[in-house]
Design an enzyme around this catalytic site. Structure first.
Site, mmCIF file in Angstrom:
data_model
loop_
_atom_site.group_PDB
_atom_site.id
_atom_site.type_symbol
_atom_site.label_atom_id
_atom_site.label_comp_id
_atom_site.label_asym_id
_atom_site.label_seq_id
_atom_site.Cartn_x
_atom_site.Cartn_y
_atom_site.Cartn_z
ATOM 1 N N SER A 1 19.731 17.205 3.589
ATOM 2 C CA SER A 1 18.953 16.134 4.249
ATOM 3 C C SER A 1 19.935 15.122 4.828
ATOM 4 C CB SER A 1 18.087 15.443 3.186
ATOM 5 O OG SER A 1 17.509 14.254 3.683
ATOM 6 N N TYR B 1 16.290 11.731 -5.070
ATOM 7 C CA TYR B 1 16.302 12.628 -3.906
ATOM 8 C C TYR B 1 17.717 12.704 -3.321
ATOM 9 C CZ TYR B 1 14.591 14.927 0.364
ATOM 10 O OH TYR B 1 14.375 15.817 1.396
HETATM 11 N N1 LIG Z 1 10.391 16.702 6.252
HETATM 12 C C1 LIG Z 1 11.512 15.988 6.295
HETATM 13 O O1 LIG Z 1 11.565 14.898 6.902
HETATM 14 C C2 LIG Z 1 12.770 16.504 5.616
HETATM 15 C C3 LIG Z 1 13.970 15.821 5.855
HETATM 16 C C4 LIG Z 1 15.124 16.254 5.232
HETATM 17 C C5 LIG Z 1 15.090 17.371 4.410
HETATM 18 N N2 LIG Z 1 13.923 18.016 4.187
HETATM 19 C C6 LIG Z 1 13.949 19.188 3.293
HETATM 20 O O2 LIG Z 1 13.391 20.300 3.974
HETATM 21 C C7 LIG Z 1 12.867 21.226 3.005
HETATM 22 C C8 LIG Z 1 11.468 21.623 3.416
HETATM 23 O O3 LIG Z 1 10.625 20.480 3.350
HETATM 24 P P1 LIG Z 1 9.357 20.242 4.294
HETATM 25 O O4 LIG Z 1 9.536 18.949 4.949
HETATM 26 O O5 LIG Z 1 9.075 21.445 5.081
HETATM 27 O O6 LIG Z 1 8.248 20.012 3.152
HETATM 28 P P2 LIG Z 1 6.801 20.628 2.912
HETATM 29 O O7 LIG Z 1 6.225 19.835 1.794
HETATM 30 O O8 LIG Z 1 6.041 20.703 4.191
HETATM 31 O O9 LIG Z 1 7.133 22.127 2.443
HETATM 32 C C9 LIG Z 1 7.816 22.395 1.252
HETATM 33 C C10 LIG Z 1 7.348 23.732 0.688
HETATM 34 O O10 LIG Z 1 8.107 23.967 -0.506
HETATM 35 C C11 LIG Z 1 7.211 24.426 -1.505
HETATM 36 N N3 LIG Z 1 7.705 24.079 -2.831
HETATM 37 C C12 LIG Z 1 7.855 22.842 -3.365
HETATM 38 N N4 LIG Z 1 8.257 22.937 -4.642
HETATM 39 C C13 LIG Z 1 8.383 24.259 -4.903
HETATM 40 C C14 LIG Z 1 8.747 25.003 -6.048
HETATM 41 N N5 LIG Z 1 9.030 24.408 -7.214
HETATM 42 N N6 LIG Z 1 8.784 26.353 -5.957
HETATM 43 C C15 LIG Z 1 8.468 26.982 -4.803
HETATM 44 N N7 LIG Z 1 8.071 26.334 -3.690
HETATM 45 C C16 LIG Z 1 8.041 24.990 -3.751
HETATM 46 C C17 LIG Z 1 5.903 23.704 -1.223
HETATM 47 O O11 LIG Z 1 4.793 24.378 -1.833
HETATM 48 C C18 LIG Z 1 5.869 23.727 0.300
HETATM 49 O O12 LIG Z 1 5.232 24.880 0.790
HETATM 50 C C19 LIG Z 1 12.948 20.516 1.652
HETATM 51 O O13 LIG Z 1 14.089 20.968 0.962
HETATM 52 C C20 LIG Z 1 13.110 19.055 2.037
HETATM 53 O O14 LIG Z 1 13.746 18.312 1.039
HETATM 54 C C21 LIG Z 1 12.758 17.619 4.768
#
Ligand SMILES: NC(=O)c1ccc[n+]([C@@H]2O[C@H](COP(=O)([O-])OP(=O)(O)OC[C@H]3O[C@@H](n4cnc5c(N)ncnc54)[C@H](O)[C@@H]3O)[C@@H](O)[C@H]2O)c1
Length: 270
Positions: free
Chosen positions: A143, A156
């Site tokens: 991130s 986080y």
């Molecule tokens: N959205 C943002 O702004 C952002 C920014 C930086 C990093 N990220 C990272 O990107 C990645 C994806 O996030 P996103 O934004 O698509 O979120 P999201 O919530 O849309 O999707 C995350 C998915 O991970 C699954 N998940 C969560 N915990 C889990 C577990 N214990 N076992 C299996 N599956 C699990 C959830 O069910 C969901 O389908 C994450 O690692 C997040 O930290 C997101």
């Protein structure tokens, strides 16, 4: 990696957001998908979507915090498909805005189990197989909070800095092998992560415009940037102008950035 055609790609957290978009973009590029999520319902929606794009797809309900479940998932995949070529360690969640003082330590532990140990355990489980492929890649989603530390996001940031450390150290270790190692730093992506945060407080989002600014990139755009980064072997992948700015800020002002970032991210005091 030049292209994704017929490559077998594991994507964790494929039931939503960046994971779903990655699965769909990989399907369009001819990859075979192995998709996992803890949520069976949303996982099967992604499966239908990638199948409608013509991709072969295998799904497994796996909690990435469960080391034994990861081990048997890995064994099952290798038994069924023989190998994989790409591992996208994407699954993760956020606690939301909470100070260390007010935090329940079990939430911190859970976050580390998912956001960090999930990445480590999948990598360890598939590494041997990846090392035997002619070209393969591990893609870990950190991130911008793996580049700068921000108040009320201590857990986080801890997990995302650790993912970066794990990934960069492993990159050096695997430098003379066929395994490419990518660290992805998304800025704000418009997914469910904010609304699903453990301490999601709608009333804290007094400034809707500010929230929109935080979520300015779509998951589809994010997935395209990630795949393009892999095609060009750009092993540090920044997503969004916000990520570019934050990265530059941290490099040019490695300590002074804290005061600047406080003005931007401390939206309760704005
Ligand atoms: N959205 C943002 O702004 C952002 C920014 C930086 C990093 N990220 C990272 O990107 C990645 C994806 O996030 P996103 O934004 O698509 O979120 P999201 O919530 O849309 O999707 C995350 C998915 O991970 C699954 N998940 C969560 N915990 C889990 C577990 N214990 N076992 C299996 N599956 C699990 C959830 O069910 C969901 O389908 C994450 O690692 C997040 O930290 C997101």
């Amino acid at each position: 990696m030049k292209n994704f055609k017929d490559k077998i790609a594991v994507v964790t957290g494929a039931g939503s957001g960046i994971g779903t978009a990655l699965a769909e973009e990989l399907a369009k590029k001819g990859a075979v998908l192995v998709l996992t999520d803890k949520n069976a319902e949303t996982l099967s929606e992604t499966e239908s979507s990638v199948r409608s794009l013509g991709a072969d797809c295998y799904t497994y309900v796996v909690d990435v915090a469960d080391e034994l479940a990861i081990q048997s998932f890995c064994e099952e995949v290798i038994k069924q498909l023989g190998h994989i070529d790409l591992l996208f360690n994407n699954a993760g969640f956020a606690l939301g805005k909470i100070s260390l003082k007010d935090l329940h330590m079990e939430d911190f532990h859970k976050l580390v189990d998912v956001n960090l140990w999930g990445v480590i355990n999948h990598t360890k489980a598939f590494l041997e197989v990846l090392l035997h492929r002619p070209e393969s890649a591990i893609i870990n989603i950190s991130s911008v909070f793996g580049i700068i530390g921000v108040a009320d996001q201590v857990p986080y940031c801890t997990t995302k800095f650790a993912v970066r450390g794990f990934t960069e150290a492993l990159r050096m270790e695997l430098m003379d092998t066929n395994v490419e190692v990518y660290c992805v730093h998304p800025g704000g992506i418009n997914t469910n992560i904010y609304r699903n945060a453990v301490h999601y407080d709608k009333s804290a989002l007094v400034d809707e415009k500010f929230q929109k600014m935080l979520e300015r990139t779509s998951p589809e755009q994010a997935a395209k940037v990630i795949l393009k980064g892999i095609e060009r072997k750009k092993e540090k992948i920044l997503i969004g102008m916000d990520a570019e700015i934050i990265d530059r800020l941290a490099r040019t002002m490695p300590v002074a950035y804290t005061a600047i970032a406080k003005k931007v991210f401390d939206y309760n005091s704005r």
